[in-house]
Scaffold this active site. Structure first.
Site, PDB file in Angstrom:
ATOM      1  N   TYR A   1      15.164   1.552 -13.745  1.00  0.00           N
ATOM      2  CA  TYR A   1      13.664   0.681 -13.630  1.00  0.00           C
ATOM      3  C   TYR A   1      13.707  -0.211 -14.528  1.00  0.00           C
ATOM      4  O   TYR A   1      13.316  -1.424 -14.408  1.00  0.00           O
ATOM      5  CB  TYR A   1      12.361   1.846 -13.955  1.00  0.00           C
ATOM      6  CG  TYR A   1      11.222   1.037 -14.207  1.00  0.00           C
ATOM      7  CD1 TYR A   1      10.595   0.589 -13.262  1.00  0.00           C
ATOM      8  CD2 TYR A   1      10.853   1.289 -15.626  1.00  0.00           C
ATOM      9  CE1 TYR A   1       9.226  -0.375 -13.506  1.00  0.00           C
ATOM     10  CE2 TYR A   1       9.437   0.186 -15.702  1.00  0.00           C
ATOM     11  CZ  TYR A   1       8.925  -0.173 -14.695  1.00  0.00           C
ATOM     12  OH  TYR A   1       7.791  -0.858 -15.209  1.00  0.00           O
TER      13      TYR A   1
ATOM     14  N   LEU B   1       0.842  -1.204   0.178  1.00  0.00           N
ATOM     15  CA  LEU B   1      -0.025  -0.012   0.070  1.00  0.00           C
ATOM     16  C   LEU B   1       0.921   1.188  -0.033  1.00  0.00           C
ATOM     17  O   LEU B   1       0.388   2.355   0.097  1.00  0.00           O
ATOM     18  CB  LEU B   1      -1.127  -0.017   1.188  1.00  0.00           C
ATOM     19  CG  LEU B   1      -2.156  -1.230   1.225  1.00  0.00           C
ATOM     20  CD1 LEU B   1      -3.026  -0.776   2.318  1.00  0.00           C
ATOM     21  CD2 LEU B   1      -2.872  -1.125  -0.281  1.00  0.00           C
TER      22      LEU B   1
ATOM     23  N   ARG C   1       3.784   6.581 -28.862  1.00  0.00           N
ATOM     24  CA  ARG C   1       3.729   5.210 -27.897  1.00  0.00           C
ATOM     25  C   ARG C   1       2.530   4.433 -28.208  1.00  0.00           C
ATOM     26  O   ARG C   1       1.615   4.750 -28.898  1.00  0.00           O
ATOM     27  CB  ARG C   1       3.557   5.891 -26.398  1.00  0.00           C
ATOM     28  CG  ARG C   1       4.539   6.497 -25.862  1.00  0.00           C
ATOM     29  CD  ARG C   1       5.919   5.520 -25.402  1.00  0.00           C
ATOM     30  NE  ARG C   1       7.090   6.293 -24.908  1.00  0.00           N
ATOM     31  CZ  ARG C   1       7.810   6.933 -25.945  1.00  0.00           C
ATOM     32  NH1 ARG C   1       7.927   6.783 -27.025  1.00  0.00           N
ATOM     33  NH2 ARG C   1       9.030   7.633 -25.161  1.00  0.00           N
TER      34      ARG C   1
ATOM     35  N   SER D   1       8.153  -5.029 -18.821  1.00  0.00           N
ATOM     36  CA  SER D   1       8.035  -3.603 -19.211  1.00  0.00           C
ATOM     37  C   SER D   1       8.872  -3.658 -20.743  1.00  0.00           C
ATOM     38  O   SER D   1       9.719  -3.884 -20.797  1.00  0.00           O
ATOM     39  CB  SER D   1       8.508  -2.590 -18.617  1.00  0.00           C
ATOM     40  OG  SER D   1       8.414  -1.343 -19.059  1.00  0.00           O
TER      41      SER D   1
ATOM     42  N   PHE E   1       8.186  -0.931  -8.082  1.00  0.00           N
ATOM     43  CA  PHE E   1       8.479   0.543  -8.142  1.00  0.00           C
ATOM     44  C   PHE E   1       8.474   0.942  -9.507  1.00  0.00           C
ATOM     45  O   PHE E   1       8.962   0.204 -10.180  1.00  0.00           O
ATOM     46  CB  PHE E   1       9.257   1.388  -7.289  1.00  0.00           C
ATOM     47  CG  PHE E   1       9.102   1.388  -5.820  1.00  0.00           C
ATOM     48  CD1 PHE E   1       8.242   1.260  -5.139  1.00  0.00           C
ATOM     49  CD2 PHE E   1      10.298   1.149  -4.769  1.00  0.00           C
ATOM     50  CE1 PHE E   1       7.892   1.143  -3.831  1.00  0.00           C
ATOM     51  CE2 PHE E   1      10.103   1.111  -3.638  1.00  0.00           C
ATOM     52  CZ  PHE E   1       8.911   1.115  -3.051  1.00  0.00           C
TER      53      PHE E   1
ATOM     54  N   LYS F   1      13.696  -4.251 -14.043  1.00  0.00           N
ATOM     55  CA  LYS F   1      12.623  -5.554 -14.941  1.00  0.00           C
ATOM     56  C   LYS F   1      13.661  -6.485 -15.615  1.00  0.00           C
ATOM     57  O   LYS F   1      13.150  -7.859 -15.434  1.00  0.00           O
ATOM     58  CB  LYS F   1      11.568  -4.827 -15.736  1.00  0.00           C
ATOM     59  CG  LYS F   1      10.820  -3.953 -15.022  1.00  0.00           C
ATOM     60  CD  LYS F   1       9.749  -4.769 -14.312  1.00  0.00           C
ATOM     61  CE  LYS F   1       8.779  -4.048 -13.371  1.00  0.00           C
ATOM     62  NZ  LYS F   1       7.775  -4.951 -12.551  1.00  0.00           N
TER      63      LYS F   1
HETATM   64  N1  UFG Z   1       4.806  12.868 -21.956  1.00  0.00           N
HETATM   65  C1  UFG Z   1       4.580  14.468 -22.214  1.00  0.00           C
HETATM   66  N2  UFG Z   1       4.078  15.090 -21.018  1.00  0.00           N
HETATM   67  C2  UFG Z   1       3.901  14.708 -19.881  1.00  0.00           C
HETATM   68  C3  UFG Z   1       4.017  13.278 -19.804  1.00  0.00           C
HETATM   69  C4  UFG Z   1       4.506  12.587 -20.609  1.00  0.00           C
HETATM   70  O1  UFG Z   1       4.771  15.006 -23.263  1.00  0.00           O
HETATM   71  O2  UFG Z   1       3.742  15.498 -18.733  1.00  0.00           O
HETATM   72  C5  UFG Z   1       5.136  12.085 -22.962  1.00  0.00           C
HETATM   73  C6  UFG Z   1       6.500  11.502 -22.804  1.00  0.00           C
HETATM   74  O3  UFG Z   1       7.668  12.083 -23.289  1.00  0.00           O
HETATM   75  C7  UFG Z   1       6.159  10.121 -23.772  1.00  0.00           C
HETATM   76  C8  UFG Z   1       4.560  10.060 -23.577  1.00  0.00           C
HETATM   77  O4  UFG Z   1       4.132  11.344 -23.426  1.00  0.00           O
HETATM   78  O5  UFG Z   1       6.624  10.412 -24.895  1.00  0.00           O
HETATM   79  C9  UFG Z   1       4.104   9.028 -22.624  1.00  0.00           C
HETATM   80  O6  UFG Z   1       4.711   9.251 -21.400  1.00  0.00           O
HETATM   81  P1  UFG Z   1       4.179   8.384 -20.242  1.00  0.00           P
HETATM   82  O7  UFG Z   1       5.055   8.872 -19.135  1.00  0.00           O
HETATM   83  O8  UFG Z   1       3.029   8.323 -20.192  1.00  0.00           O
HETATM   84  O9  UFG Z   1       4.875   6.933 -20.408  1.00  0.00           O
HETATM   85  P2  UFG Z   1       6.276   6.122 -20.844  1.00  0.00           P
HETATM   86  O10 UFG Z   1       6.307   6.131 -22.423  1.00  0.00           O
HETATM   87  O11 UFG Z   1       7.370   7.146 -20.099  1.00  0.00           O
HETATM   88  O12 UFG Z   1       6.338   4.984 -20.184  1.00  0.00           O
HETATM   89  C10 UFG Z   1       7.165   4.470 -19.804  1.00  0.00           C
HETATM   90  C11 UFG Z   1       7.551   2.911 -20.463  1.00  0.00           C
HETATM   91  C12 UFG Z   1       6.817   1.854 -19.739  1.00  0.00           C
HETATM   92  C13 UFG Z   1       6.926   1.888 -18.116  1.00  0.00           C
HETATM   93  C14 UFG Z   1       6.415   3.364 -17.720  1.00  0.00           C
HETATM   94  C15 UFG Z   1       6.758   3.415 -16.387  1.00  0.00           C
HETATM   95  O13 UFG Z   1       7.064   3.130 -21.894  1.00  0.00           O
HETATM   96  O14 UFG Z   1       7.245   0.787 -20.423  1.00  0.00           O
HETATM   97  O15 UFG Z   1       7.299   4.460 -18.376  1.00  0.00           O
HETATM   98  O16 UFG Z   1       5.921   4.331 -15.665  1.00  0.00           O
HETATM   99  F1  UFG Z   1       6.351   0.812 -17.787  1.00  0.00           F
END
Ligand code: UFG
Length: 322
Positions: free
Chosen positions: A140, A32, A220, A116, A75, A144
Site C-alpha cells: 500500500y 463504489l 499516532r 500517505s 485501495f 502511494k
Molecule cells: N490498533 C489497535 N487495535 C485495532 C486497530 C488498530 O491496537 O483493532 C492500533 C494499531 O496497531 C495502530 C493504531 O491503533 O497503532 C492505529 O491503527 P489504524 O489501523 O487505525 O491506523 P494505522 O496507523 O495503521 O494507519 C495506517 C497509516 C496510514 C494509512 C492507513 C491505511 O498510518 O498512513 O494505515 O488505512 F493511510
C-alpha cells in the site's frame, strides 16, 4: 469544474462537500467498491467509473469542463496489500497512470494527490518532515510512493502541476453528522473503539503493549477529516506556486490507550479491551511535522484536541447514514 476521484470515499466525500461550499462545481467519480453513493453531496455530479476503464475516463474529460483533479481513488487496507499486492499496484498505480493519461489527452495539467504517511515506513526521527527518507513497509505504502515519483517525473517531462498530501491518521466525521467513516471491513482504531462502546463489537484488541512509548501502546497523529478536506481546497489554489509533497498531521500523537480513554470520556462508557500481539509493520510512533503545510498552504488544523475529534466520530457512529 473539479474532478474528485474516490469522491464517495471517506476523505473524498468530505472534500467534495468542502469544494462545493467554496463555490466550486464538482464531478465526483467512484467505482463504489468501497465508496458510498449516499456520501456524495447532491450538488455534485456523480459518475460511476473505474480508473481501469480508460474509455470511461476519456468520456469523463470529454463531457465535463474539468480544470483540475483531486485524486483519492485507491485501495487502502495495509494488511490486504500484503496478501494481494497485485490488486494494489493495479488499482493504485496503473489506475493513476490511466487517470494521468486521460488528463494529458484532455490538456488538464493540475492534480492534488492523496498520499500517505505510510510512504515513510519506520521513522528515522520524529516528527516526520517532508525530507524524511521514504522506505514504505508494505505494498500500500509503496503504491502511494510510486505515484509520488510518477508525478515528479510528469512534472519534469510534461510540466504537470501537482501537490501530494501525505495524511497521517485521518479521523472524525463532519461536524453536522451528515458524513463520516464507513469502511467494510473496518480496521481503524477509532471506529472500532466507538463500535465497541456502542455495543456493536465485543471488545477492542490492543495490538502490542510493549512498545517504547509512554504506556507501551502505539502512538499516532490523528488529524480531522474536515481539516484534511480544507487542505485539499487550499492545495488546489496553490498548484501554480508550489509543486511537491506536504505532510498533514496535527503534530501531536496519541497512544492507543489514550484514544480508548478519550473515547470513554466522550461516551461516558467503559470500553472492553484485550491485549493482542503487535500487528506486523506497525511503527511505535508516527507524528507529522506540519510546518511546511502551514507555510505553503496557510493550513492549520482546527481540531487539535483528540476528545473533540472523537466527539464528531461518536456523533456519526450513533446516527450513521451509511
Ligand atoms: N490498533 C489497535 N487495535 C485495532 C486497530 C488498530 O491496537 O483493532 C492500533 C494499531 O496497531 C495502530 C493504531 O491503533 O497503532 C492505529 O491503527 P489504524 O489501523 O487505525 O491506523 P494505522 O496507523 O495503521 O494507519 C495506517 C497509516 C496510514 C494509512 C492507513 C491505511 O498510518 O498512513 O494505515 O488505512 F493511510
Amino acid at each position: 469544474m473539479i474532478l474528485v476521484t474516490g469522491g464517495a470515499g471517506y476523505i473524498g466525500s468530505h472534500t467534495v462537500r468542502r469544494l462545493l461550499d467554496d463555490g466550486r462545481q464538482v464531478v465526483a467519480a467512484d467505482n463504489l467498491i468501497y465508496g458510498h453513493r449516499q456520501a456524495v453531496d447532491a450538488r455534485a455530479v456523480f459518475v460511476h467509473a473505474d480508473l481501469a476503464d480508460k474509455y470511461s475516463l476519456q468520456r469523463l474529460f470529454a463531457t465535463y469542463p474539468i480544470e483540475a483533479v483531486v485524486h483519492f481513488a485507491a485501495f487502502a487496507y495495509v494488511g490486504e496489500s500484503m496478501a494481494e499486492p497485485e490488486k494494489y499496484y493495479l488499482n493504485n498505480v496503473a489506475g493513476s497512470l490511466n487517470l494521468l493519461a486521460a488528463m494529458r489527452a484532455a490538456g488538464v495539467g493540475k492534480i492534488v494527490f492523496s498520499s500517505s504517511c505510510a510512504t515513510f515506513g519506520e521513522p528515522a526521527y520524529l516528527p516526520i518532515d517532508e525530507s524524511h527518507p521514504q522506505n514504505p513497509l508494505n505494498p500500500y505504502g509503496r503504491s502511494k510512493l510510486a505515484v509520488e515519483k510518477i508525478l515528479a517525473d510528469y512534472h519534469r517531462a510534461y510540466g504537470l502541476k501537482y501537490i501530494a498530501l501525505r495524511y497521517f491518521n485521518a479521523a472524525g466525521a463532519a461536524a453536522d453528522g451528515s458524513l463520516g467513516e464507513s469502511h467494510r471491513p473496518e480496521t481503524h482504531l477509532i471506529p472500532l473503539v466507538l463500535q465497541a462502546l456502542a455495543g456493536r463489537d465485543k471488545s477492542v484488541k490492543i495490538f502490542g503493549n510493549d512498545y517504547d512509548t509512554q504506556d507501551g501502546t502505539c502512538v499516532r497523529d490523528y488529524v480531522h477529516v474536515e481539516d484534511l478536506a480544507e487542505a485539499h481546497r487550499l492545495a488546489l489554489e496553490k498548484t501554480d506556486v508550489f509543486c511537491g509533497c506536504l505532510n498533514l498531521g496535527t503534530g501531536v500523537g496519541a497512544s492507543v490507550k489514550e484514544i480508548i480513554a478519550a473515547a470513554e470520556e466522550v461516551t461516558g462508557r467503559l470500553c472492553p479491551t484485550e491485549y493482542a500481539p503487535r500487528r506486523p509493520g506497525d511503527p511505535a510512533r508516527l507524528t507529522a511535522d506540519n510546518k511546511k503545510a502551514a507555510q505553503v498552504l496557510g493550513w492549520r488544523p482546527r481540531y487539535t484536541d483528540i476528545g473533540e475529534i472523537i466527539r464528531t466520530a461518536w456523533n456519526w457512529e450513533t446516527n450513521r447514514k451509511y
